[in-house]
Design an enzyme around this catalytic site. Structure first.
Site, mmCIF file in Angstrom:
data_model
loop_
_atom_site.group_PDB
_atom_site.id
_atom_site.type_symbol
_atom_site.label_atom_id
_atom_site.label_comp_id
_atom_site.label_asym_id
_atom_site.label_seq_id
_atom_site.Cartn_x
_atom_site.Cartn_y
_atom_site.Cartn_z
ATOM 1 N N ASP A 1 -11.529 8.325 -7.289
ATOM 2 C CA ASP A 1 -10.892 7.426 -8.259
ATOM 3 C C ASP A 1 -11.951 6.584 -8.946
ATOM 4 O O ASP A 1 -13.099 6.531 -8.525
ATOM 5 C CB ASP A 1 -9.840 6.526 -7.579
ATOM 6 C CG ASP A 1 -10.270 6.051 -6.193
ATOM 7 O OD1 ASP A 1 -11.477 5.968 -5.934
ATOM 8 O OD2 ASP A 1 -9.385 5.782 -5.370
ATOM 9 N N ASP B 1 -1.572 -1.701 1.516
ATOM 10 C CA ASP B 1 -0.203 -1.427 1.056
ATOM 11 C C ASP B 1 0.183 0.050 1.228
ATOM 12 O O ASP B 1 1.208 0.484 0.726
ATOM 13 C CB ASP B 1 -0.012 -1.873 -0.404
ATOM 14 C CG ASP B 1 -0.894 -1.096 -1.387
ATOM 15 O OD1 ASP B 1 -1.651 -0.191 -0.944
ATOM 16 O OD2 ASP B 1 -0.829 -1.389 -2.598
ATOM 17 N N HIS C 1 -1.649 2.721 0.212
ATOM 18 C CA HIS C 1 -2.097 3.674 -0.812
ATOM 19 C C HIS C 1 -3.186 4.599 -0.285
ATOM 20 O O HIS C 1 -3.933 4.248 0.628
ATOM 21 C CB HIS C 1 -2.542 2.960 -2.101
ATOM 22 C CG HIS C 1 -3.800 2.148 -2.005
ATOM 23 N ND1 HIS C 1 -3.899 0.868 -2.511
ATOM 24 C CD2 HIS C 1 -5.020 2.412 -1.481
ATOM 25 C CE1 HIS C 1 -5.124 0.411 -2.325
ATOM 26 N NE2 HIS C 1 -5.825 1.322 -1.690
ATOM 27 N N GLU D 1 -0.506 3.941 -5.641
ATOM 28 C CA GLU D 1 0.152 2.754 -5.120
ATOM 29 C C GLU D 1 1.596 3.079 -4.712
ATOM 30 O O GLU D 1 2.130 4.134 -5.081
ATOM 31 C CB GLU D 1 0.145 1.656 -6.195
ATOM 32 C CG GLU D 1 -1.259 1.190 -6.604
ATOM 33 C CD GLU D 1 -1.920 0.268 -5.568
ATOM 34 O OE1 GLU D 1 -1.692 0.435 -4.351
ATOM 35 O OE2 GLU D 1 -2.689 -0.615 -5.992
HETATM 36 C C1 F6R Z 1 -11.320 3.986 -2.719
HETATM 37 C C2 F6R Z 1 -9.894 4.274 -2.555
HETATM 38 C C3 F6R Z 1 -9.004 3.346 -1.813
HETATM 39 C C4 F6R Z 1 -9.635 2.735 -0.564
HETATM 40 C C5 F6R Z 1 -8.670 1.780 0.102
HETATM 41 C C6 F6R Z 1 -9.268 1.126 1.331
HETATM 42 O O1 F6R Z 1 -11.984 5.033 -3.407
HETATM 43 O O2 F6R Z 1 -9.432 5.251 -3.040
HETATM 44 O O3 F6R Z 1 -7.833 4.043 -1.439
HETATM 45 O O4 F6R Z 1 -9.986 3.774 0.315
HETATM 46 O O5 F6R Z 1 -8.304 0.786 -0.812
HETATM 47 O O6 F6R Z 1 -10.381 0.360 0.956
HETATM 48 P P1 F6R Z 1 -11.340 -0.254 2.061
HETATM 49 O O7 F6R Z 1 -11.944 0.860 2.801
HETATM 50 O O8 F6R Z 1 -12.388 -1.034 1.284
HETATM 51 O O9 F6R Z 1 -10.492 -1.126 2.916
#
Ligand code: F6R
Length: 260
Positions: A65, A134, A136, A141
């Site tokens: 992403d 959340d 995702h 989301e």
């Molecule tokens: C990042 C992504 C997100 C993160 C998620 C957890 O490329 O796609 O889904 O993996 O927000 O983020 P962290 O690991 O920083 O808690």
């Protein structure tokens, strides 16, 4: 889903890095990478192993992403994150990362272009994911279609607040992203999810033990035949069947399945 609960991040790093051993003889050629804090212990372990053996030299990497509005050279872009934390330390050229252009004139076209690029490449054999507080995956989301492909999504207030730590000011966090869809992610041959810390405990329980629902996009991983979710104790705290998972006999890494 194979649920693996670790007593330390060092143990988690070793166990997740073991899934990459197929790269040593060319069985693993295309890997999808998440950004964020969760995969960093894994990435450090991959870099250490690569410095000894060079086994990732021929691998191609794919972005999961990217923020809309940030060019690939912006220090807060996910392309830069992956160059800084993965490809740079591996000594691999930036061209080895298949990137999403967050600054493309038309982000909707860019999402379609990237989806087509992934398909044309044959998809990834192994995808690394984190999990949002959340629920995702990627930036799909709550409410995301479980069949979605790469597209533009709007971040929730929760996610923008979670990610504000990477930016100079909370209002600098972009509102929109281009993300691989849930359906895109589910085409990977194998998926490794890493979630650590108490802030992920609710999302982990809903992803692993909750019903399949677009309200928790991570729950779509229940549909995939080869998913491991690696946790530390705080992230596993709300799992009703934690003791059962601790008895899990882990499948050995084996020939990667082709992307689906
Ligand atoms: C990042 C992504 C997100 C993160 C998620 C957890 O490329 O796609 O889904 O993996 O927000 O983020 P962290 O690991 O920083 O808690």
């Amino acid at each position: 889903m194979e649920v693996v609960i670790h007593s330390s991040l060092a143990e988690l790093a070793v166990a997740t890095a073991d899934r990459f051993e197929g790269a040593a003889d060319g069985r693993l050629q295309r890997i999808g990478l998440a950004t964020g804090s969760s995969p960093l212990p894994l990435y450090d372990e991959l870099i250490a192993r690569h410095r000894r053996t060079g086994y990732l030299a021929a691998v191609e990497f794919f972005q999961l992403d990217e923020y809309v509005g940030l060019g690939g050279d912006d220090p807060n872009s996910y392309r830069q994150f992956l160059l800084e934390h993965v490809l740079g330390p591996l000594g691999l050229p930036a061209e080895r990362l298949h990137a999403i252009d967050g600054a493309a004139a038309d982000p909707f076209d860019e999402a379609d272009r990237y989806e087509a690029e992934l398909v044309a490449a044959g998809g990834v054999e192994l995808q690394v994911l984190g999990l949002g507080s959340d629920g995702h995956i990627g930036f799909n989301e709550p409410g995301s279609s479980l069949g979605s492909l790469t597209r533009v999504k709007t971040l929730t207030a929760t996610t923008r607040s979670d990610n504000a730590r990477f930016f100079a000011a909370p209002e600098d966090v972009p509102h929109h992203v281009i993300t691989q869809g849930v359906g895109t992610i589910l085409r990977a041959g194998e998926i490794i999810v890493i979630a650590t810390g108490a802030g992920k405990a609710d999302a982990v329980a809903a992803t692993v033990e909750g019903p399949l629902t677009s309200s928790v996009p991570g729950s779509a991983l229940q549909l995939h035949p080869r998913v491991q979710i690696h946790l530390d104790e705080p992230a596993a705290a709300n799992l009703a069947r934690a003791d059962y998972y601790r008895e899990t006999l882990l499948a050995r890494p084996r020939l990667p399945d082709p992307p689906r």
